[in-house]
Design a protein around this motif. Structure first.
Motif, PDB file in Angstrom:
ATOM      1  N   ALA A 100       0.817  -1.221   0.000  1.00 52.08           N
ATOM      2  CA  ALA A 100       0.000   0.000   0.000  1.00 52.08           C
ATOM      3  C   ALA A 100       0.849   1.268   0.000  1.00 52.08           C
ATOM      4  CB  ALA A 100      -0.927  -0.004   1.211  1.00 52.08           C
ATOM      5  N   LEU A 101       2.169   1.135   0.087  1.00 49.16           N
ATOM      6  CA  LEU A 101       3.026   2.322   0.073  1.00 49.16           C
ATOM      7  C   LEU A 101       2.913   3.051  -1.265  1.00 49.16           C
ATOM      8  CD1 LEU A 101       6.368   0.989   1.661  1.00 49.16           C
ATOM      9  CD2 LEU A 101       4.688   2.510   2.728  1.00 49.16           C
ATOM     10  N   PRO A 102       3.215   4.352  -1.291  1.00 53.31           N
ATOM     11  CA  PRO A 102       3.265   5.061  -2.577  1.00 53.31           C
ATOM     12  C   PRO A 102       4.246   4.383  -3.531  1.00 53.31           C
ATOM     13  CG  PRO A 102       3.393   6.601  -0.737  1.00 53.31           C
ATOM     14  CD  PRO A 102       3.511   5.226  -0.140  1.00 53.31           C
ATOM     15  N   ASP A 103       3.922   4.452  -4.809  1.00 54.33           N
ATOM     16  CA  ASP A 103       4.752   3.783  -5.807  1.00 54.33           C
ATOM     17  C   ASP A 103       6.202   4.247  -5.734  1.00 54.33           C
ATOM     18  OD1 ASP A 103       4.828   1.935  -8.128  1.00 54.33           O
ATOM     19  OD2 ASP A 103       5.439   3.740  -9.212  1.00 54.33           O
ATOM     20  N   ALA A 104       6.430   5.529  -5.448  1.00 56.93           N
ATOM     21  CA  ALA A 104       7.796   6.040  -5.383  1.00 56.93           C
ATOM     22  C   ALA A 104       8.601   5.352  -4.282  1.00 56.93           C
ATOM     23  CB  ALA A 104       7.775   7.546  -5.149  1.00 56.93           C
ATOM     24  N   ASP A 105       7.968   5.028  -3.166  1.00 53.95           N
ATOM     25  CA  ASP A 105       8.662   4.341  -2.072  1.00 53.95           C
ATOM     26  C   ASP A 105       9.094   2.943  -2.491  1.00 53.95           C
ATOM     27  OD1 ASP A 105       7.841   6.640  -0.788  1.00 53.95           O
ATOM     28  OD2 ASP A 105       7.139   5.604   1.007  1.00 53.95           O
ATOM     29  N   LYS A 106       8.219   2.259  -3.229  1.00 55.53           N
ATOM     30  CA  LYS A 106       8.554   0.907  -3.673  1.00 55.53           C
ATOM     31  C   LYS A 106       9.605   0.943  -4.788  1.00 55.53           C
ATOM     32  CE  LYS A 106       4.113  -0.032  -4.233  1.00 55.53           C
ATOM     33  NZ  LYS A 106       2.843  -0.757  -4.519  1.00 55.53           N
ATOM     34  N   GLN A 107       9.456   1.890  -5.717  1.00 55.65           N
ATOM     35  CA  GLN A 107      10.416   1.990  -6.816  1.00 55.65           C
ATOM     36  C   GLN A 107      11.816   2.345  -6.317  1.00 55.65           C
ATOM     37  OE1 GLN A 107       9.973   1.061  -9.839  1.00 55.65           O
ATOM     38  NE2 GLN A 107       7.784   0.697  -9.681  1.00 55.65           N
ATOM     39  N   ALA A 108      11.913   3.000  -5.164  1.00 61.23           N
ATOM     40  CA  ALA A 108      13.223   3.365  -4.622  1.00 61.23           C
ATOM     41  C   ALA A 108      14.064   2.146  -4.276  1.00 61.23           C
ATOM     42  CB  ALA A 108      13.041   4.240  -3.381  1.00 61.23           C
ATOM     43  N   ILE A 109      13.405   1.003  -4.071  1.00 63.92           N
ATOM     44  CA  ILE A 109      14.145  -0.232  -3.771  1.00 63.92           C
ATOM     45  C   ILE A 109      13.893  -1.271  -4.871  1.00 63.92           C
ATOM     46  CG2 ILE A 109      14.201   0.186  -1.287  1.00 63.92           C
ATOM     47  CD1 ILE A 109      11.912  -1.904  -1.040  1.00 63.92           C
ATOM     48  N   SER A 134      19.903  -3.962  -7.793  1.00 55.66           N
ATOM     49  CA  SER A 134      20.607  -4.985  -7.020  1.00 55.66           C
ATOM     50  C   SER A 134      21.151  -6.106  -7.905  1.00 55.66           C
ATOM     51  CB  SER A 134      19.652  -5.599  -5.981  1.00 55.66           C
ATOM     52  OG  SER A 134      20.212  -6.744  -5.388  1.00 55.66           O
ATOM     53  N   PRO A 135      22.472  -6.303  -7.920  1.00 53.18           N
ATOM     54  CA  PRO A 135      23.021  -7.454  -8.629  1.00 53.18           C
ATOM     55  C   PRO A 135      22.697  -8.777  -7.936  1.00 53.18           C
ATOM     56  CG  PRO A 135      24.758  -6.331  -7.436  1.00 53.18           C
ATOM     57  CD  PRO A 135      23.529  -5.478  -7.303  1.00 53.18           C
ATOM     58  N   HIS A 136      22.135  -8.691  -6.721  1.00 49.05           N
ATOM     59  CA  HIS A 136      21.816  -9.881  -5.933  1.00 49.05           C
ATOM     60  C   HIS A 136      20.358 -10.308  -6.121  1.00 49.05           C
ATOM     61  CE1 HIS A 136      25.373  -8.090  -4.313  1.00 49.05           C
ATOM     62  NE2 HIS A 136      24.690  -7.107  -3.773  1.00 49.05           N
ATOM     63  N   PHE A 137      19.643  -9.638  -7.016  1.00 50.81           N
ATOM     64  CA  PHE A 137      18.226  -9.936  -7.288  1.00 50.81           C
ATOM     65  C   PHE A 137      17.387  -9.755  -6.018  1.00 50.81           C
ATOM     66  CE2 PHE A 137      20.687 -12.166 -10.470  1.00 50.81           C
ATOM     67  CZ  PHE A 137      20.004 -11.928 -11.654  1.00 50.81           C
ATOM     68  N   ARG A 138      17.667  -8.692  -5.269  1.00 48.35           N
ATOM     69  CA  ARG A 138      16.893  -8.353  -4.078  1.00 48.35           C
ATOM     70  C   ARG A 138      16.136  -7.058  -4.345  1.00 48.35           C
ATOM     71  NH1 ARG A 138      20.039 -10.712   0.066  1.00 48.35           N
ATOM     72  NH2 ARG A 138      21.038 -12.544  -0.836  1.00 48.35           N
ATOM     73  N   GLY A 139      14.921  -6.954  -3.832  1.00 50.97           N
ATOM     74  CA  GLY A 139      14.177  -5.713  -3.942  1.00 50.97           C
ATOM     75  C   GLY A 139      12.819  -5.913  -4.579  1.00 50.97           C
ATOM     76  N   TYR A 140      12.213  -4.806  -4.946  1.00 48.54           N
ATOM     77  CA  TYR A 140      10.832  -4.761  -5.427  1.00 48.54           C
ATOM     78  C   TYR A 140      10.766  -4.934  -6.942  1.00 48.54           C
ATOM     79  CZ  TYR A 140       6.305  -2.719  -6.691  1.00 48.54           C
ATOM     80  OH  TYR A 140       5.058  -2.505  -7.219  1.00 48.54           O
ATOM     81  N   THR A 141       9.761  -5.648  -7.395  1.00 43.44           N
ATOM     82  CA  THR A 141       9.442  -5.697  -8.831  1.00 43.44           C
ATOM     83  C   THR A 141       7.960  -5.442  -9.014  1.00 43.44           C
ATOM     84  OG1 THR A 141       9.245  -8.115  -8.707  1.00 43.44           O
ATOM     85  CG2 THR A 141      11.306  -7.238  -9.544  1.00 43.44           C
ATOM     86  N   ALA A 156      18.882 -13.889   2.977  1.00 39.08           N
ATOM     87  CA  ALA A 156      19.546 -13.776   4.276  1.00 39.08           C
ATOM     88  C   ALA A 156      20.329 -12.470   4.296  1.00 39.08           C
ATOM     89  CB  ALA A 156      20.470 -14.969   4.488  1.00 39.08           C
ATOM     90  N   GLU A 157      20.362 -11.835   5.443  1.00 38.72           N
ATOM     91  CA  GLU A 157      21.029 -10.528   5.570  1.00 38.72           C
ATOM     92  C   GLU A 157      22.531 -10.758   5.709  1.00 38.72           C
ATOM     93  OE1 GLU A 157      20.592  -7.499   4.553  1.00 38.72           O
ATOM     94  OE2 GLU A 157      18.835  -7.122   5.805  1.00 38.72           O
ATOM     95  N   LEU A 174      25.145 -13.496  -6.275  1.00 35.29           N
ATOM     96  CA  LEU A 174      23.827 -13.663  -5.673  1.00 35.29           C
ATOM     97  C   LEU A 174      23.824 -13.296  -4.192  1.00 35.29           C
ATOM     98  CD1 LEU A 174      22.727 -17.060  -7.300  1.00 35.29           C
ATOM     99  CD2 LEU A 174      21.851 -14.786  -7.841  1.00 35.29           C
ATOM    100  N   GLN A 175      24.977 -13.349  -3.547  1.00 33.84           N
ATOM    101  CA  GLN A 175      25.043 -13.004  -2.124  1.00 33.84           C
ATOM    102  C   GLN A 175      25.282 -11.511  -1.954  1.00 33.84           C
ATOM    103  OE1 GLN A 175      26.986 -15.602   0.750  1.00 33.84           O
ATOM    104  NE2 GLN A 175      28.230 -13.872   1.428  1.00 33.84           N
ATOM    105  N   GLY A 176      24.492 -10.900  -1.105  1.00 32.78           N
ATOM    106  CA  GLY A 176      24.648  -9.480  -0.852  1.00 32.78           C
ATOM    107  C   GLY A 176      23.503  -8.947  -0.019  1.00 32.78           C
ATOM    108  N   PRO A 177      23.481  -7.653   0.248  1.00 31.13           N
ATOM    109  CA  PRO A 177      22.483  -7.062   1.151  1.00 31.13           C
ATOM    110  C   PRO A 177      21.100  -6.962   0.520  1.00 31.13           C
ATOM    111  CG  PRO A 177      23.878  -5.358   0.224  1.00 31.13           C
ATOM    112  CD  PRO A 177      24.464  -6.658  -0.217  1.00 31.13           C
TER     113      PRO A 177
END
Length: 340
Positions: free
Chosen positions: A64-73, A78-85, A106-107, A123-126
């Motif tokens: 439910a967050l604003p789209d800009a908040d989700k697009q920021a991540i 991320s080269p580790h394939f982490r984040g929002y799509t 994993a963090e 693949l490993q990263g933050p």
């Protein structure tokens, strides 16, 4: 279409806390279920009261967050394939999946630069987290930890089911196994649009533990019965997670265990579906040897499915990377152009 109350329901506490006869019965039932369909409901995870509700509420708050908040991540960072799509950004079987999601691992820090010589080590990263919803990190990582404990117990039961010592898988999953959590929202689709929430596929890891909220949509391809294969509905059952086996276990057992094809059908317009999928694989650097099955089980092994669109390899990092590259072309173009 079959709605399958026919999928078994297994209670993990029979294995973790039960008397010897309960443990033996659990292992025997797990063996047959994992061999025939590779999908089942699991209870007895010891989840504290309120943890599932907190996870679902926090996940809904994220979407439910604003789209800009989700697009920021966005995962493209991320080269580790982490984040929002966004819905439509991930591809299965050449078609866009209609789901938005947040991918979490994993963090852990980056692979040591001096030894990072293989592409799969990227693949490993933050993780990436939304600044406006700090609770998401706490809640999702707590859920990931909870399921990691359950998955380790399930792997010990599977080892026994395959005629191996109970600790057969322990070393491969010791220390830093590959953990991957997807927090997923399936928006509704209008009549006449594609119904592909996520296309038909097998999971590339070892075990998947799926939490479903209240809306159905998951379907499993049943191939064992008489007649043609058929899609079976797997509706949500309160107090359970849905378990399915990944390609790693199919490879290691020469097809005695089944990595079952499944998909998600988009909900109708005006309806949304939420799920949280957790995947566990061995450490990235691990290449597992085939399991020497007892003769009675080996005689029932069906061989590994040959799919030219999805060749399976026993090395964890390489097997996981090939799936990520295929599914996330934007990340692939940005960070893996050297593999094109």
């Amino acid at each position: 279409m079959t709605t399958a109350a026919s999928l078994p329901i297994l209670d993990l506490s029979d294995f973790t806390d039960g008397a010897p006869v309960q443990r033996e019965a659990f292992v025997a039932r797990l063996r047959e279920t994992a061999h025939h369909i590779g999908f089942f409901y699991l209870t007895g995870l010891g989840v504290p009261p309120g943890q599932v509700q907190e996870l679902v509420q926090t996940a809904r708050a994220f979407f439910a967050l604003p789209d800009a908040d989700k697009q920021a991540i966005h995962m493209a960072n991320s080269p580790h394939f982490r984040g929002y799509t966004r819905a439509g950004d991930e591809i299965t079987r050449g078609e866009r999946d209609w789901r938005e999601q947040l991918d979490i691992g994993a963090e852990r820090g980056l692979w040591e630069a001096a030894s990072a010589t293989d592409p799969w080590q990227r693949l490993q990263g933050p993780n990436q987290w939304p600044a406006s919803l700090p609770a998401l990190r706490t809640v999702t990582l707590a859920w990931q930890d909870r399921l990691t404990g359950a998955a380790r117990q399930l792997l010990r039961a599977l080892a026994l089911a395959l005629g191996q010592p109970e600790g057969h898988f322990d070393e491969a999953f010791a220390g830093t196994p590959m953990l991957h959590t997807k927090v997923i929202h399936y928006p509704g689709r209008a009549p006449g649009e594609s119904t592909q929430g996520v296309g038909a596929h097998k999971d590339s890891g070892c075990l998947t533990l799926l939490l479903q909220d209240t809306e159905a949509g998951l379907q499993v391809l049943e191939r064992e019965g008489p007649g043609e294969p058929r899609w079976i509905d797997v509706p949500p059952l309160p107090g359970t997670v849905v378990i399915n086996l990944g390609e790693v276990l199919e490879i290691l057992t020469q097809g005695y265990l089944r990595a079952t094809t499944h998909r998600v059908v988009s909900p109708a317009s005006g309806v949304s579906r939420l799920s949280v999928a957790y995947f566990i694989s061995p450490r990235l650097e691990v290449s597992l040897d085939p399991i020497a099955l007892p003769p009675a089980l080996a005689a029932r092994a069906r061989g590994v499915d040959a799919d030219p669109l999805n060749p399976m390899v026993p090395h964890t990092g390489r097997n996981l990377l090939k799936g990520r590259l295929r599914s996330h072309p934007e990340v692939t173009r940005r960070f893996y152009a050297d593999l094109a």
